[in-house]
Enzyme design. Structure first.
Site, PDB file in Angstrom:
ATOM      1  N   HIS A  86     -11.082  -3.582   2.817  1.00  0.00           N
ATOM      2  CA  HIS A  86     -11.079  -3.522   4.338  1.00  0.00           C
ATOM      3  C   HIS A  86     -12.026  -1.979   4.722  1.00  0.00           C
ATOM      4  O   HIS A  86     -12.026  -1.653   5.789  1.00  0.00           O
ATOM      5  CB  HIS A  86      -9.890  -3.045   4.818  1.00  0.00           C
ATOM      6  CG  HIS A  86      -9.249  -2.060   4.108  1.00  0.00           C
ATOM      7  ND1 HIS A  86      -8.916  -2.020   2.746  1.00  0.00           N
ATOM      8  CD2 HIS A  86      -8.755  -0.831   4.602  1.00  0.00           C
ATOM      9  CE1 HIS A  86      -8.165  -0.684   2.462  1.00  0.00           C
ATOM     10  NE2 HIS A  86      -8.341   0.131   3.550  1.00  0.00           N
ATOM     11  N   ASP A  87     -12.370  -1.228   3.851  1.00  0.00           N
ATOM     12  CA  ASP A  87     -13.431  -0.151   3.924  1.00  0.00           C
ATOM     13  C   ASP A  87     -14.636  -0.170   4.221  1.00  0.00           C
ATOM     14  O   ASP A  87     -15.553   0.622   4.221  1.00  0.00           O
ATOM     15  CB  ASP A  87     -12.984   0.963   3.136  1.00  0.00           C
ATOM     16  CG  ASP A  87     -11.463   1.624   3.303  1.00  0.00           C
ATOM     17  OD1 ASP A  87     -11.169   1.581   4.507  1.00  0.00           O
ATOM     18  OD2 ASP A  87     -10.852   1.862   2.498  1.00  0.00           O
ATOM     19  N   GLU A 117      -6.446   3.964  -6.033  1.00  0.00           N
ATOM     20  CA  GLU A 117      -7.816   4.105  -5.276  1.00  0.00           C
ATOM     21  C   GLU A 117      -8.349   5.572  -5.845  1.00  0.00           C
ATOM     22  O   GLU A 117      -7.688   6.330  -5.481  1.00  0.00           O
ATOM     23  CB  GLU A 117      -7.634   4.137  -3.822  1.00  0.00           C
ATOM     24  CG  GLU A 117      -9.024   3.891  -3.160  1.00  0.00           C
ATOM     25  CD  GLU A 117      -9.023   4.466  -1.765  1.00  0.00           C
ATOM     26  OE1 GLU A 117      -9.930   3.898  -0.892  1.00  0.00           O
ATOM     27  OE2 GLU A 117      -8.105   5.260  -1.538  1.00  0.00           O
ATOM     28  N   ASP A 157      -2.931   4.727  -2.443  1.00  0.00           N
ATOM     29  CA  ASP A 157      -4.237   5.037  -1.555  1.00  0.00           C
ATOM     30  C   ASP A 157      -4.550   6.470  -1.787  1.00  0.00           C
ATOM     31  O   ASP A 157      -3.850   7.339  -2.114  1.00  0.00           O
ATOM     32  CB  ASP A 157      -3.494   4.926  -0.026  1.00  0.00           C
ATOM     33  CG  ASP A 157      -4.704   5.291   0.814  1.00  0.00           C
ATOM     34  OD1 ASP A 157      -5.571   4.678   1.111  1.00  0.00           O
ATOM     35  OD2 ASP A 157      -4.489   6.403   1.582  1.00  0.00           O
ATOM     36  N   ASP A 171       0.789  -1.170   0.036  1.00  0.00           N
ATOM     37  CA  ASP A 171       0.030   0.095   0.075  1.00  0.00           C
ATOM     38  C   ASP A 171       0.857   1.284  -0.030  1.00  0.00           C
ATOM     39  O   ASP A 171       1.829   1.321   0.812  1.00  0.00           O
ATOM     40  CB  ASP A 171      -1.042  -0.003   1.313  1.00  0.00           C
ATOM     41  CG  ASP A 171      -2.392   0.381   1.066  1.00  0.00           C
ATOM     42  OD1 ASP A 171      -2.397   1.587   0.507  1.00  0.00           O
ATOM     43  OD2 ASP A 171      -3.169  -0.473   1.309  1.00  0.00           O
TER      44      ASP A 171
END
Ligand code: NOJ
Length: 549
Positions: free
Chosen positions: A320-321, A250, A201, A100
């Site tokens: 994970h969000d 993202e 990210d 990430d």
């Protein structure tokens, strides 16, 4: 037909949230050795690469997305030597590793920020975005994605700094060339180590509108895909371009129409993007049932936008969000759970693009019945809960909303076994364990032929074996059918059709003209003994894959 083979198009990805994946030193938090211990499991599943969410030094206000040292491993996760071993062992198994990359912001404990806030004249002052207040307080009306003003007052210098996320995550100033140089050399350092790419990210937030801009339609528009961002992304691309890596941005706020510019084969900034049209990010509404027509439309918009070599998709239903897909889009009810988890697998794994499976999705993990707000860790969810309470929402109602929307639903420990701590750890983990570990766990599903896990394995292996499911074109059938998702994949003479009932009710439909029963073989089904008919009935959540003879 000649295919330009590309590893990141062919591989199926698996996202690991390390804190909740596997704990080997029994401190209740997952670790790098835990990931190493499960590489064989991932290999057997058919995984080609893993994406590990942040494992860097961090005060963990936002679980690692607040980095205080980009080149150190957080002690609770392990050491750099263990990371190197993980990389080596994964590579030996043919599994690539992507990390990430969090470069929109750092932690407020990062040495750059500590310096930056120390004085107006500090050499690092311009690493972040500082501004004077106004008579109303903050420099402008921008709000943070995590709630409240996007500005935090800092008394040392009597100015405010900008934070798109939590106040402990100050935004870096990408207009400062020194910031970019530092970030890019860190990126190179990781790539030199031999990692295989990055999930980047919050990258659509790196450019900010002029501070005088007031938000009108969208509260976050002043820092979401703001014009001028191209210049920064082009520079980042120069770093990435030197290697054969996977990059996935993202990209909240990037539309399908703009996607080509972001991921076009030769001039794009990334190989692929995580888009948020089919699944909304930072959703605060409880959604009860899936709007199948809208869902198909959103997926198809992206499939078509990047078809014919215009780019490549990143495919996902979970991360994970967001809450667990079975709970949001399928059904937790005993009679439907298994079929719906499998149906959801087919809604994304065989589309055109690179699939990303989120840990636990492959066994059909569901949302957590959180007892109270004290069980919640995520900073945004807590803020949101207390905002609701302050605005007069009753605690029971507020908790119902939290149960449906909290991102911690996806962060409960991986359920490896039915044991007390789900085979994740030998002691009480940092986050509550879902009581349904008795029914939903890897160990049991490995030995049960009809399990969700075995279905995922079959679908992944089917994709791994068939170029049409990777490089083939995509076609949507029955766009207006309110229950069925029917799509075709084709590469030359090799053809597949995938039919999924995304509802709890029986569905009937006339299948497309060119899907004639005698010409098709059933490759895979989530219910037994199915026979295709031109006009046929599909059981709740029934899903089938056909291959042309
Ligand atoms: C997106 C990440 O996926 C999320 O977990 C994080 O909180 C924000 N970006 C801020 O880094």
């Amino acid at each position: 037909m000649t295919i330009k083979r590309t590893w990141w198009k062919e591989a199926v990805g698996y996202q690991i949230y390390p804190a909740s994946f596997m704990d080997t030193n029994n401190d209740g938090i997952g670790d790098l050795n835990g990931i190493r211990s499960k590489l064989d499991y991932l290999k057997d599943l058919g995984i080609g690469f893993i994406w590990i969410t942040p494992i860097y030094e961090s005060p963990n206000v936002d679980n690692g997305y607040d980095i205080s040292d980009y080149q150190q491993i957080l002690k609770t996760f392990g050491t750099m030597e263990e990371f190197d071993l993980l990389l080596e062992e994964a590579h030996n198994l043919g599994i690539r590793v992507i990390m990430d990359l969090v470069i929109n912001h750092t932690s407020n404990q990062h040495p750059w920020f500590i310096e930056s806030r120390s004085s107006l004249k500090d050499d690092y002052r311009d690493y972040y975005i500082w501004a004077d207040g106004t008579i109303n307080g903050p420099p402008n009306d921008w709000v943070s994605i995590f709630g409240g003003s996007a500005w935090e007052y800092d008394e040392t210098t009597n100015q405010y700094y900008l934070h798109v996320f939590a106040k402990e995550q100050p935004d870096l100033n990408w207009e400062n060339p020194r910031v970019k140089r530092e970030l890019f050399s860190m990126v190179d350092w990781w790539l030199d180590k031999g990692i295989d790419g990055f999930r980047v990210d919050a990258i659509s937030h790196i450019k900010k509108a002029p501070l005088e801009t007031s938000s009108t339609n969208d509260p976050f528009e002043s820092f979401k895909n703001v014009p001028g961002i191209e210049t920064h992304l082009e520079e980042l691309r120069e770093i990435f371009k030197k290697r054969d890596i996977l990059t996935v941005g993202e990209a909240n706020g990037v539309s399908a129409d703009q996607a080509h510019q972001w991921v076009g084969e030769t001039t794009g900034y990334f190989n692929m993007l995580f888009e948020f049209d089919h699944i909304s990010l930072w959703n605060k509404e409880e959604h009860e049932i899936l709007d199948v027509i809208h869902f198909k439309k959103m997926l198809t918009k992206w499939q078509n936008a990047l078809a014919d070599g215009r780019g490549w998709n990143a495919l996902y239903m979970e991360n994970h969000d967001i809450p667990r897909s079975v709970s949001s889009f399928g059904s937790e009810e005993t009679v439907f759970w298994q079929a719906s988890a499998k149906a959801l697998a087919l809604t994304f794994l065989l589309l055109q693009g690179t699939p990303f499976i989120y840990q636990g999705q492959e066994i059909g993990m569901t949302n957590m019945p959180f007892a109270s707000i004290d069980d919640i860790d995520a900073v945004d969810t807590k803020n949101f809960y207390y905002e609701m309470i302050h605005s007069g929402v009753a605690p029971t109602k507020a908790m119902n909303v939290i149960r449906r929307t909290a991102r911690d639903n996806a962060r409960t420990p991986m359920q490896w076994t039915a044991e007390e701590y789900a085979g994740f750890s030998k002691r009480k983990p940092w986050m509550v364990i879902n009581p349904n570990k008795q029914k939903i766990n890897v160990l049991d599903e490995l030995s049960e032929p009809d399990s969700v896990l075995n279905f995922y394995k079959q679908v992944i292996h089917l994709r791994n074996r068939n170029d049409a499911l990777i490089y083939g074109s995509y076609k949507l059938y029955l766009a207006d059918h309110p229950q069925l998702f029917v799509y075709g994949r084709r590469l030359g003479e090799e053809r597949f059709v995938i039919i999924i009932n995304l509802s709890k009710d029986f569905a009937s439909a006339d299948l497309p003209e060119n899907v004639q029963i005698e010409e098709w073989d059933l490759e895979l089904s989530n219910l037994n003994d199915q026979v295709i008919h031109q006009h046929t009935i599909f059981a709740p959540y029934e899903a089938r894959v056909y291959k042309h003879k």
